[in-house]
Design a protein around this motif. Sequence first.
Motif, PDB file in Angstrom:
ATOM      1  N   ASN A 120      -7.299   2.933  -1.528  1.00 52.54           N
ATOM      2  CA  ASN A 120      -7.137   2.308  -2.895  1.00 52.54           C
ATOM      3  C   ASN A 120      -7.117   3.486  -3.822  1.00 52.54           C
ATOM      4  N   TRP A 121      -7.887   4.541  -3.662  1.00 53.88           N
ATOM      5  CA  TRP A 121      -7.682   5.672  -4.541  1.00 53.88           C
ATOM      6  C   TRP A 121      -6.373   6.351  -4.402  1.00 53.88           C
ATOM      7  N   VAL A 122      -5.649   6.292  -3.374  1.00 54.06           N
ATOM      8  CA  VAL A 122      -4.183   6.898  -3.361  1.00 54.06           C
ATOM      9  C   VAL A 122      -3.235   5.989  -3.601  1.00 54.06           C
ATOM     10  N   ILE A 123      -3.446   4.801  -3.435  1.00 55.33           N
ATOM     11  CA  ILE A 123      -2.483   3.795  -4.183  1.00 55.33           C
ATOM     12  C   ILE A 123      -2.433   3.654  -5.654  1.00 55.33           C
ATOM     13  N   ASP A 124      -3.706   3.616  -6.206  1.00 59.47           N
ATOM     14  CA  ASP A 124      -4.146   3.498  -7.575  1.00 59.47           C
ATOM     15  C   ASP A 124      -3.467   4.777  -8.243  1.00 59.47           C
ATOM     16  N   ARG A 125      -3.604   6.023  -7.991  1.00 63.22           N
ATOM     17  CA  ARG A 125      -3.605   7.147  -8.611  1.00 63.22           C
ATOM     18  C   ARG A 125      -1.985   7.630  -8.507  1.00 63.22           C
ATOM     19  N   VAL A 126      -1.433   7.537  -7.366  1.00 62.94           N
ATOM     20  CA  VAL A 126      -0.178   7.874  -7.004  1.00 62.94           C
ATOM     21  C   VAL A 126       0.699   6.704  -7.666  1.00 62.94           C
ATOM     22  N   SER A 127       0.219   5.575  -7.866  1.00 62.32           N
ATOM     23  CA  SER A 127       1.053   4.706  -8.772  1.00 62.32           C
ATOM     24  C   SER A 127       1.153   5.134 -10.202  1.00 62.32           C
ATOM     25  N   GLN A 128       0.131   5.940 -10.639  1.00 66.22           N
ATOM     26  CA  GLN A 128       0.282   6.256 -11.991  1.00 66.22           C
ATOM     27  C   GLN A 128       1.074   7.480 -12.241  1.00 66.22           C
ATOM     28  N   LEU A 129       1.318   8.245 -11.279  1.00 62.80           N
ATOM     29  CA  LEU A 129       2.315   9.550 -11.346  1.00 62.80           C
ATOM     30  C   LEU A 129       3.755   9.084 -11.275  1.00 62.80           C
ATOM     31  N   SER A 130       4.494   9.996 -11.656  1.00 70.15           N
ATOM     32  CA  SER A 130       5.908   9.992 -11.554  1.00 70.15           C
ATOM     33  C   SER A 130       6.545  10.815 -10.590  1.00 70.15           C
ATOM     34  N   ASP A 131       7.628  10.569 -10.323  1.00 71.39           N
ATOM     35  CA  ASP A 131       8.399  11.400  -9.239  1.00 71.39           C
ATOM     36  C   ASP A 131       8.826  12.757  -9.752  1.00 71.39           C
ATOM     37  N   SER A 132       8.541  12.953 -11.108  1.00 68.59           N
ATOM     38  CA  SER A 132       8.658  14.379 -11.645  1.00 68.59           C
ATOM     39  C   SER A 132       7.311  15.302 -11.304  1.00 68.59           C
ATOM     40  N   ASP A 133       6.366  14.344 -10.888  1.00 70.81           N
ATOM     41  CA  ASP A 133       5.198  15.176 -10.483  1.00 70.81           C
ATOM     42  C   ASP A 133       5.410  16.047  -9.353  1.00 70.81           C
ATOM     43  N   GLY A 134       6.416  16.311  -8.682  1.00 71.93           N
ATOM     44  CA  GLY A 134       6.581  17.151  -7.408  1.00 71.93           C
ATOM     45  C   GLY A 134       7.034  16.510  -6.401  1.00 71.93           C
ATOM     46  N   PHE A 135       7.485  15.402  -6.483  1.00 76.31           N
ATOM     47  CA  PHE A 135       7.837  14.571  -5.218  1.00 76.31           C
ATOM     48  C   PHE A 135       9.228  14.762  -5.169  1.00 76.31           C
ATOM     49  N   THR A 136       9.578  14.781  -4.134  1.00 74.39           N
ATOM     50  CA  THR A 136      11.269  14.773  -3.681  1.00 74.39           C
ATOM     51  C   THR A 136      11.429  13.202  -2.958  1.00 74.39           C
ATOM     52  N   GLY A 137      12.680  12.777  -3.272  1.00 77.49           N
ATOM     53  CA  GLY A 137      13.222  11.662  -2.998  1.00 77.49           C
ATOM     54  C   GLY A 137      12.449  10.620  -3.098  1.00 77.49           C
ATOM     55  N   ASN A 138      12.157   9.789  -2.067  1.00 79.45           N
ATOM     56  CA  ASN A 138      11.404   8.583  -2.305  1.00 79.45           C
ATOM     57  C   ASN A 138       9.844   8.800  -1.633  1.00 79.45           C
ATOM     58  N   ARG A 139       9.206  10.029  -1.686  1.00 77.95           N
ATOM     59  CA  ARG A 139       8.257  10.468  -1.249  1.00 77.95           C
ATOM     60  C   ARG A 139       6.928   9.711  -1.794  1.00 77.95           C
ATOM     61  N   ARG A 140       7.142   9.577  -3.166  1.00 76.89           N
ATOM     62  CA  ARG A 140       5.767   9.079  -3.975  1.00 76.89           C
ATOM     63  C   ARG A 140       5.772   7.701  -3.282  1.00 76.89           C
ATOM     64  N   MET A 141       6.926   6.973  -3.178  1.00 75.09           N
ATOM     65  CA  MET A 141       6.695   5.471  -2.930  1.00 75.09           C
ATOM     66  C   MET A 141       6.309   5.428  -1.339  1.00 75.09           C
ATOM     67  N   GLU A 142       6.479   6.428  -0.794  1.00 70.49           N
ATOM     68  CA  GLU A 142       6.252   6.535   0.796  1.00 70.49           C
ATOM     69  C   GLU A 142       4.745   6.414   1.022  1.00 70.49           C
ATOM     70  N   ILE A 143       4.178   7.590   0.082  1.00 67.64           N
ATOM     71  CA  ILE A 143       2.871   7.769   0.326  1.00 67.64           C
ATOM     72  C   ILE A 143       2.052   6.475  -0.104  1.00 67.64           C
TER      73      ILE A 143
END
Length: 475
Positions: A113-136
């Motif tokens: 839940n922490w990962v889902i909640d906090r990563v959902s509030q980040l954007s791809d520009s926070d160091g993610f490449t490709g679709n990695r944020r949604m994959e996490i």
Amino acid sequence: MKNIYNHISILLMLCCAFSCEVANDLDSFEPEFVLDAENAIKDANSAESALTGIYAVMWSPTLSSVAVANVRMGITVSSLFGPDEFDVNNPSVDNGTVAQFYTISYDVINRCNWVIDRVSQLSDSDGFTGNRRMEIIAEAKFFRALFNFYLLRRYGQFYDLDSEYGIVLKTTPSLESVAEPRSTVGQSYDLILSDLDDAIANVAPTTDPYYVGTSLAKGMKAKVLLYMGDFDAAADLAKEVIDNTSDIFELEQIYQNIFVEDFNSKEVLYAPFSRTPDQAILTGVQYTFAFSASPSFFEIAENATVIGGFPFPHDNLAVPIARTNYMRLPLGAFGDKIGKFLNFGDQVDTQFHLRLAEVYLIHAEAEARKTGGNIIEALGSLNTIRLRGLAIPYPPLVTKEQLLELVRIEKIIELAVEGGEEFFDMIRYENLDETGAFKVVDQKSVASDPNKYIWPIPRVSVEVSNGLVKQNPGY
């Protein structure tokens, strides 16, 4: 592809910085180290670290102990120390394993839940490449679904979609203990399916069986659908996994290779990665020193089903490396032992959460049960597993009723001691049999109380909730 080796060194830091240790055995959390969890996940690197912390929990000895407990509820092992609460299908509200798994499962769900909640509030520009944020996010949702499913099978009346005795569903991260009531079984399945759908849509395909990939998410959804009785959807999805994994996953040609390769086997859809003995799953150690395959297991394997006037043995014991014979390998002073878990030294044992062989057998049962199902196609999936196991294939003269029972028997032989699936199957088969002919008690005489098919909610969780969390009937 992310690399687990790069994250191992940060796990001790995660245990402090992202701890969800439970101060009381309630299905909510009170961390020992109150580093501001809201700010612990702030970019791609910290998100990867938090996700690795979820993967790391899969090495837990507690999960291994629960796997052994599940097996002991079934009919495949005998204990050297005599029967205990699990062997006689009567775990108490104060049983340590019952409480530990309840606690660690909600710990994992809270991490998710922490990962889902906090990563959902980040954007791809926070160091993610490709679709990695949604994959996490999707990988975390898969694990939330997995542990909710495991909780439902153990503590909820998973076999009755209309039952009020589902599980407590947690979908938001928690920093304090908050008691919540149980959801219904139907509501529990709804969340599990929703999370698996998100995983299927967003996780990346992978050839590494110790990561969450598309085939794993689809295979697990097919299994959940089978438990729910949605046989059309279960058959279709299982067939999709079988037909679309030939370039990624495939059945081992030799059965024993699964357990030599462990988490590197090409047919394993998910098994925790273990790099050193310190990270080893303890299942192998427990089976090596404490258990042997039961007489009931060998009796099932040695029996035959008469089809078209001819007996067809359930396993081909004339072959020295038959699957049944592999369950009684001699180990000196320890006697005959379970050969699936005899790795020592650099190669450590793991715990198999889903293999492609099980997906074949899910397809066989679901295809046979669905309205207008193709018995020949179902038989083909069953015989694929039998042929790989060097067993004699069943002929097309088999009836639907025979086929369903043969699938159940095949899962006992093929998946023996890998997680206790045969016990959950017995419960499902009893509840699906409208004639009342199939009874769990006929398979295991001490399993005479249907209330004890599932585990109790730990006593302390009920008491701390002031009755908000209802205990299961019969406890």
